[in-house]
Design an enzyme around this catalytic site. Structure first.
Site, PDB file in Angstrom:
ATOM      1  N   GLN A 147      -5.029  -1.323   9.749  1.00 22.70           N
ATOM      2  CA  GLN A 147      -4.979  -2.671   9.179  1.00 22.70           C
ATOM      3  C   GLN A 147      -5.639  -3.687  10.119  1.00 22.70           C
ATOM      4  O   GLN A 147      -5.350  -3.714  11.316  1.00 22.70           O
ATOM      5  CB  GLN A 147      -3.517  -3.053   8.910  1.00 22.70           C
ATOM      6  CG  GLN A 147      -3.322  -4.386   8.220  1.00 22.70           C
ATOM      7  CD  GLN A 147      -3.787  -4.414   6.773  1.00 22.70           C
ATOM      8  OE1 GLN A 147      -3.862  -3.384   6.105  1.00 22.70           O
ATOM      9  NE2 GLN A 147      -4.107  -5.584   6.279  1.00 22.70           N
ATOM     10  N   LYS A 198       0.842  -1.207   0.000  1.00 25.70           N
ATOM     11  CA  LYS A 198       0.000   0.000   0.000  1.00 25.70           C
ATOM     12  C   LYS A 198       0.872   1.250   0.000  1.00 25.70           C
ATOM     13  O   LYS A 198       0.632   2.201  -0.752  1.00 25.70           O
ATOM     14  CB  LYS A 198      -0.910   0.020   1.232  1.00 25.70           C
ATOM     15  CG  LYS A 198      -2.112  -0.879   1.124  1.00 25.70           C
ATOM     16  CD  LYS A 198      -2.816  -1.006   2.472  1.00 25.70           C
ATOM     17  CE  LYS A 198      -3.823  -2.148   2.426  1.00 25.70           C
ATOM     18  NZ  LYS A 198      -4.299  -2.559   3.740  1.00 25.70           N
ATOM     19  N   ASP A 242     -11.472   2.994   4.187  1.00 24.19           N
ATOM     20  CA  ASP A 242     -11.920   1.598   4.135  1.00 24.19           C
ATOM     21  C   ASP A 242     -13.445   1.506   4.040  1.00 24.19           C
ATOM     22  O   ASP A 242     -13.981   0.454   3.701  1.00 24.19           O
ATOM     23  CB  ASP A 242     -11.508   0.872   5.430  1.00 24.19           C
ATOM     24  CG  ASP A 242     -10.259   0.020   5.262  1.00 24.19           C
ATOM     25  OD1 ASP A 242     -10.055  -0.511   4.161  1.00 24.19           O
ATOM     26  OD2 ASP A 242      -9.506  -0.114   6.247  1.00 24.19           O
TER      27      ASP A 242
END
Ligand code: GUN
Length: 300
Positions: free
Chosen positions: A98, A54, A121
Site C-alpha cells: 500500500q 480489499k 498493481d
C-alpha cells in the site's frame, strides 16, 4: 443533452461476480486458490480503510487474503524481507504494498523488489516497460477499470480522440498507454498544458486524473463526449452543516453531465472498479503462474 450515467458500482459488482466464477472454477478443476497479500506500513487512516476493504472483497470472491501490518518505523530491510517471503510463497499470486510508504522508505526500491509476475498493481518497472511496448503485463488497476468501462460503453475505441488529464505513473501514463493500445489518438494534458480547455474540447473521450476538485467544467467538454472522472476529492460542504464535507471528482459533475454523452459519477464511478480490477489481476496472475487459461474480459 443529458449524459448517460456509467454506473461503476454496478459494473464493479459484475466484474467481481466474474472473478468469483473464475475462482470457483480454478478451485474445482485445478485445486488452486488465488491468494492476495497486502502489505501496509504505518497507520495512515485512509490506507487502513482501503486495506480493510480489499481484504473483505478478496475473501468474498473466494480467494485467500493475507495482510501484513507493519509499524510505521519498520526498516527498509525488514520490509524487503517481507516482500521476499511473499515472492517465494507459492500460495500467494498477488502482492500489493500500500502506498504511500512512510518517508524513510524508498518506494521505487520496494515496488521493484516485488516479483513482477505477482505485481498486481502493475507498478514494477518491468510491467511498466511491458505495457509501454504492447506486451503482456500486469496492468495498473484504476486505468484498467477505466478501460473496461470505456470498452463496455463504446464497443470499439479505435480512432477516437482521447485526452488524459494528469501524468501520474499510477493513472495518467498507463491510461494513455492503454488507450493507445486500443488505437485511440491520445493526448496527455497536465498542469503546464497551454490552452488546456481547447485541448480537452477536442476529445471524444476525457479521462480526468489530476486531483483538483471540479477543475473540468461543462464548457471544456465536446457535446456527446465520454467523461471518466478518476478524481476523489473531499471538499467542505457548509450547505450540509458546519464542518461537513462531501466527495467530488476532478470534473464538475452537473455542468459536464449537461454536455457529455456519458459520464462516471463520484462516488460510484471509477472508485469501485479499482478494487474489482485488483481482484481480476490476482486471478490473472494465478492463472499465468499455473499455466492456465486467463479469464476473458478481465485483462487489457
Ligand atoms: N494507494 C492508493 N491507491 C493505491 C493503489 O492502487 N495501489 C497501492 N499499492 N497503493 C495505493
Amino acid at each position: 443533452m443529458t449524459a448517460t450515467v456509467i454506473d461503476g458500482k454496478a459494473f464493479a459488482a459484475k466484474v467481481r461476480g466474474q472473478v468469483a466464477d473464475h475462482v470457483a472454477r480454478l478451485k474445482e478443476a485445478h485445486g488452486v486458490t488465488p491468494g492476495l497479500a497486502v502489505v501496509l506500513v504505518g497507520e495512515d487512516p485512509a490506507s487502513q480503510v482501503y486495506v480493510r476493504s480489499k481484504g473483505k472483497m478478496t475473501v468474498e470472491v473466494g480467494m485467500k487474503s493475507v495482510e501484513h501490518k507493519l509499524d510505521a518505523d519498520t526498516s527498509e530491510a525488514d520490509l524487503l524481507a517481507v516482500v521476499k517471503s511473499l515472492n517465494e510463497d507459492p500460495e500467494i499470486h498477488g502482492i500489493l504494498v500500500q502506498l504511500p510508504l512512510p518517508g524513510h522508505l524508498n518506494e521505487d526500491l520496494v515496488i521493484n523488489s516485488i516479483d513482477p509476475a505477482k505485481d498486481v498493481d502493475g507498478f514494477h518497472i518491468s510491467n511498466v516497460g511491458l505495457l509501454g511496448t504492447g506486451q503482456k503485463s500486469m496492468v495498473p488497476c484504476t486505468p484498467l477499470g477505466c478501460l473496461m468501462m470505456l470498452r463496455d460503453h463504446h464497443g470499439s475505441l479505435s480512432g477516437l480522440n482521447a485526452v488524459v488529464i494528469g501524468r501520474s505513473n499510477i493513472v495518467g501514463k498507463p491510461m494513455a498507454q492503454l488507450l493507445l493500445g486500443d488505437s485511440c489518438t491520445v493526448t496527455i494534458a497536465h498542469s503546464r498544458t497551454k490552452d488546456i480547455q481547447d485541448v480537452v474540447r477536442a476529445a471524444d473521450v476525457v479521462v480526468a486524473a489530476v486531483g483538483r476538485p471540479e477543475m473540468v467544467t461543462g464548457e471544456w467538454i465536446k457535446p456527446g463526449a465520454t467523461v471518466i472522472d478518476v478524481g476523489i476529492n473531499r471538499i467542505d460542504a457548509p450547505e450540509k452543516g458546519e464542518g461537513k464535507t462531501r466527495l467530488v471528482g476532478d470534473c464538475h459533475y452537473d455542468s459536464c453531465a449537461e454536455v457529455a454523452g456519458a459520464i462516471t459519477p463520484v462516488p460510484g464511478g471509477v472508485g469501485p472498479m479499482t478494487i474489482a480490477c485488483l481482484l481480476a489481476n490476482t486471478v490473472t496472475a494465478c492463472c499465468r503462474a499455473n499455466g492456465l487459461a486467463e479469464p476473458e474480459g478481465l485483462t487489457a
